[in-house]
Every structure is written in C-alpha cells, then in structure tokens.
Scaffold this motif. Structure first.
Motif, PDB file in Angstrom:
ATOM      1  N   ILE A  91      48.606  49.312  41.198  1.00 56.78           N
ATOM      2  CA  ILE A  91      47.311  49.763  41.695  1.00 56.78           C
ATOM      3  C   ILE A  91      46.231  48.769  41.264  1.00 56.78           C
ATOM      4  CG2 ILE A  91      46.879  51.281  39.697  1.00 56.78           C
ATOM      5  CD1 ILE A  91      45.544  53.233  41.686  1.00 56.78           C
ATOM      6  N   TYR A  92      45.383  48.376  42.230  1.00 53.62           N
ATOM      7  CA  TYR A  92      44.339  47.406  41.942  1.00 53.62           C
ATOM      8  C   TYR A  92      43.203  48.043  41.136  1.00 53.62           C
ATOM      9  CZ  TYR A  92      46.330  44.119  45.340  1.00 53.62           C
ATOM     10  OH  TYR A  92      47.157  43.245  46.009  1.00 53.62           O
ATOM     11  N   ILE A  93      42.641  47.257  40.236  1.00 53.39           N
ATOM     12  CA  ILE A  93      41.446  47.666  39.506  1.00 53.39           C
ATOM     13  C   ILE A  93      40.250  47.425  40.425  1.00 53.39           C
ATOM     14  CG2 ILE A  93      39.989  47.230  37.495  1.00 53.39           C
ATOM     15  CD1 ILE A  93      42.508  46.114  36.094  1.00 53.39           C
ATOM     16  N   TYR A 107      47.361  43.698  33.916  1.00 58.46           N
ATOM     17  CA  TYR A 107      48.692  43.287  33.463  1.00 58.46           C
ATOM     18  C   TYR A 107      49.398  42.376  34.476  1.00 58.46           C
ATOM     19  CZ  TYR A 107      50.771  46.873  36.545  1.00 58.46           C
ATOM     20  OH  TYR A 107      51.159  47.626  37.626  1.00 58.46           O
ATOM     21  N   PHE A 108      48.804  42.226  35.677  1.00 57.55           N
ATOM     22  CA  PHE A 108      49.421  41.347  36.680  1.00 57.55           C
ATOM     23  C   PHE A 108      48.363  40.951  37.700  1.00 57.55           C
ATOM     24  CE2 PHE A 108      51.853  40.253  40.484  1.00 57.55           C
ATOM     25  CZ  PHE A 108      52.942  39.563  39.967  1.00 57.55           C
ATOM     26  N   THR A 109      48.250  39.635  37.945  1.00 56.76           N
ATOM     27  CA  THR A 109      47.323  39.144  38.962  1.00 56.76           C
ATOM     28  C   THR A 109      48.064  39.026  40.280  1.00 56.76           C
ATOM     29  OG1 THR A 109      46.004  37.926  37.341  1.00 56.76           O
ATOM     30  CG2 THR A 109      45.767  37.298  39.643  1.00 56.76           C
ATOM     31  N   ALA A 110      47.644  39.822  41.238  1.00 57.78           N
ATOM     32  CA  ALA A 110      48.309  39.850  42.531  1.00 57.78           C
ATOM     33  C   ALA A 110      47.392  39.242  43.586  1.00 57.78           C
ATOM     34  CB  ALA A 110      48.705  41.280  42.877  1.00 57.78           C
ATOM     35  N   GLY A 111      47.156  39.958  44.681  1.00 57.57           N
ATOM     36  CA  GLY A 111      46.345  39.424  45.757  1.00 57.57           C
ATOM     37  C   GLY A 111      47.198  38.718  46.801  1.00 57.57           C
ATOM     38  N   LEU A 112      46.552  38.048  47.734  1.00 54.41           N
ATOM     39  CA  LEU A 112      47.240  37.363  48.830  1.00 54.41           C
ATOM     40  C   LEU A 112      47.558  35.923  48.454  1.00 54.41           C
ATOM     41  CD1 LEU A 112      45.043  38.589  51.834  1.00 54.41           C
ATOM     42  CD2 LEU A 112      47.255  39.500  51.089  1.00 54.41           C
ATOM     43  N   VAL A 113      48.730  35.460  48.900  1.00 56.55           N
ATOM     44  CA  VAL A 113      49.155  34.081  48.645  1.00 56.55           C
ATOM     45  C   VAL A 113      49.703  33.477  49.933  1.00 56.55           C
ATOM     46  CG1 VAL A 113      49.690  34.448  46.201  1.00 56.55           C
ATOM     47  CG2 VAL A 113      51.459  34.844  47.943  1.00 56.55           C
ATOM     48  N   THR A 201      43.542  35.168  47.565  1.00 59.88           N
ATOM     49  CA  THR A 201      42.649  36.097  46.866  1.00 59.88           C
ATOM     50  C   THR A 201      43.252  36.406  45.499  1.00 59.88           C
ATOM     51  OG1 THR A 201      43.738  38.117  47.690  1.00 59.88           O
ATOM     52  CG2 THR A 201      41.962  37.198  49.031  1.00 59.88           C
ATOM     53  N   ARG A 202      42.411  36.855  44.590  1.00 63.16           N
ATOM     54  CA  ARG A 202      42.896  37.264  43.263  1.00 63.16           C
ATOM     55  C   ARG A 202      42.485  38.719  43.031  1.00 63.16           C
ATOM     56  NH1 ARG A 202      44.426  32.873  40.055  1.00 63.16           N
ATOM     57  NH2 ARG A 202      44.438  34.240  38.233  1.00 63.16           N
ATOM     58  N   GLU A 203      43.477  39.565  42.806  1.00 71.43           N
ATOM     59  CA  GLU A 203      43.227  40.975  42.530  1.00 71.43           C
ATOM     60  C   GLU A 203      44.162  41.419  41.417  1.00 71.43           C
ATOM     61  OE1 GLU A 203      42.326  43.249  46.446  1.00 71.43           O
ATOM     62  OE2 GLU A 203      43.677  41.625  46.992  1.00 71.43           O
ATOM     63  N   ASP A 204      43.631  42.135  40.466  1.00 76.30           N
ATOM     64  CA  ASP A 204      44.405  42.505  39.280  1.00 76.30           C
ATOM     65  C   ASP A 204      44.949  43.917  39.356  1.00 76.30           C
ATOM     66  OD1 ASP A 204      44.027  40.078  37.902  1.00 76.30           O
ATOM     67  OD2 ASP A 204      42.081  40.730  37.144  1.00 76.30           O
ATOM     68  N   TYR A 205      46.221  44.067  38.946  1.00 77.01           N
ATOM     69  CA  TYR A 205      46.796  45.393  38.745  1.00 77.01           C
ATOM     70  C   TYR A 205      46.458  45.850  37.328  1.00 77.01           C
ATOM     71  CZ  TYR A 205      49.927  44.709  42.787  1.00 77.01           C
ATOM     72  OH  TYR A 205      50.455  44.508  44.042  1.00 77.01           O
ATOM     73  N   GLY A 206      46.172  47.144  37.204  1.00 75.13           N
ATOM     74  CA  GLY A 206      45.953  47.736  35.891  1.00 75.13           C
ATOM     75  C   GLY A 206      46.560  49.122  35.859  1.00 75.13           C
ATOM     76  N   ILE A 207      46.657  49.701  34.686  1.00 67.81           N
ATOM     77  CA  ILE A 207      47.152  51.070  34.546  1.00 67.81           C
ATOM     78  C   ILE A 207      45.945  52.007  34.562  1.00 67.81           C
ATOM     79  CG2 ILE A 207      48.467  52.680  33.114  1.00 67.81           C
ATOM     80  CD1 ILE A 207      49.766  50.196  31.795  1.00 67.81           C
TER      81      ILE A 207
END
Length: 246
Positions: A91-93, A107-113, A201-207
């Motif tokens: 889930i994105y922060i 805990y993980f940098t996701a987004g589009l690549v 893009t850069r989008e972070d997952y968090g708890i």
C-alpha cells in the motif's frame, strides 16, 4: 506497612502479566493476496515479499501475525474500525491516507519503471522512449502518465498484463511501462529483459497502522531498522527480485 507492600507487589505483578499478555496478542493484518510478487496465495498458503517481510518483523517483535484476506478497498476501513491493526499489503503512503491511519517508515520504493529487452541499448532512460513503441495496460495509471509526461512515446495499449510483456518479447513494443515489483519479478524469471535504473515515478510502500496504536508503529519501525541492519532485508530483496536494493 506490610499490607501496603503486599498490595503494591500484587499490583506490579498484575501489570507485568497484563503487559506480557498484550505482547503475546497476535497482530491482526489486513491483506489483499492477489498482487504477486508482493503477496499472493500459492498451494493454499500466503506467500510473497510482503509475507516474508512480515514474518521477519514478527520474529523481531516476538508477536504472531493473524491475516485477514479482503479486497484492497476494504483494508484501510478495517483498520479504522478496529477489526485489524495494520495493513501490510503493498500500500502506497499518501497524504490522503495519512489523514485516517499512521504509516511506518517506507520499506519499499515502488512506482512505475521502464522495462526493455536485455540487448536494447537505444532506451537507457525514460526520456529515450520518445518515438518508441511503449506497451501499457489499459485501466492502469501508466496510460495517463505517459500521455501527460511522455507524449512523444507511441503507446501500445493492451488489455492484460501478460499481453504487455508478450508484446515486448515479440518485438511489437520496444519497452514496457509498469509497476516496479512486477517488472523486477518478470526480469528475474525470464532473464530476457532488464529494468532501467531510473524510475518513471517513485512511490513508497509503508505499513498502515491504526492511529490508536502508536506503540505498535514504533515497534514496527524498530523491527524494520533491525532487519535492514542485520542483512535480512537485503536477502529478501535478492530472493524475490534477484538484485540488491536500489
């Protein structure tokens, strides 16, 4: 005096027992296990990067996990209502979500690549997509993002995820724009493609954590720092994505 001391000892003992009982309570986790490689069901069991991460955090915290499977849209409401304690499910922060739940450190940098064939040297960064055929899946934000930010890319719009990857393998597309986890997993499994180092893009997952449980958020952050410090986190990244964090 002796009676007061006995009462005090008794109260302290009860307090210690209550604290121990609380620590032993399982952490109730909301999850949508339909998003490989982060979380999915295999052979009737939860598996994926997030599942392994949660297990490592569980060990550090000394608390068990209790999963509740549900649709993605229902996870945050379940934490707000108190039915679950956290959401650990890719889930994105976001600022909007922060209004109703708290988040741990990312805990993980996701987004589009961007993903291309291994022998493709013409596309080395996102701006190189100009004039190139780029496969994107209908219904995802990739299409709108490309229209707005990379209008010179020639979009190859497909209905399904596998069609997107097949178009790259068959040469009908020069590149694919998709989510980082899926791209990394595909490249690891097939060894015919590569993911560009520069993300789109850069989008972070968090708890996501209930605002009523600030101590749990602190404990999760502490455990996250510990698994990163002792190498556990890097091992999970390599296991699931075949590369060290980047």
């Amino acid at each position: 005096m002796k009676l007061r001391n006995l009462l005090l000892v008794g109260m302290l003992s009860l307090g210690a027992q209550a604290t121990a009982a609380f620590a032993a309570d399982p952490i109730r986790v909301a999850i949508d296990p339909t998003f490989p490689p982060m979380e999915y069901i295999q052979d009737g069991k939860h598996t994926g990067f997030d599942i392994d991460l949660a297990a490592a955090l569980s060990v550090k915290m000394g608390r068990k996990l209790e999963y509740t499977d549900m649709d993605f849209k229902g996870m945050i409401p379940s934490v707000i209502s108190g039915r679950n304690d956290i959401v650990l499910s890719a889930i994105y922060i976001t600022d909007e979500r922060k209004k109703v739940v708290d988040f741990t450190d990312p805990y993980f940098t996701a987004g589009l690549v961007v993903m291309v064939k291994k022998d493709n040297n013409a596309i080395q960064k996102p701006s190189d997509m100009a004039g190139k055929r780029v496969a994107v899946q209908v219904g995802t934000k990739s299409i709108a993002f490309l229209k707005e930010n990379y209008p010179e890319a020639i979009r190859v719009e497909v209905e399904k995820n596998e069609e997107m990857f097949n178009s790259l393998e068959s040469g009908r597309a020069d590149a694919v724009v998709t989510g980082k986890p899926a791209a990394l997993l595909y490249s690891k499994a097939r060894d015919t493609t590569k993911v560009l180092a520069e993300p789109v893009t850069r989008e972070d997952y968090g708890i996501a954590v209930s605002k009523k449980l600030p101590q749990l958020r602190e404990d999760l952050n502490k455990a996250l720092k510990e698994i990163k410090a002792d190498g556990t986190y890097d091992k999970l990244i390599v296991r699931w994505f075949g590369k060290t964090p980047g």
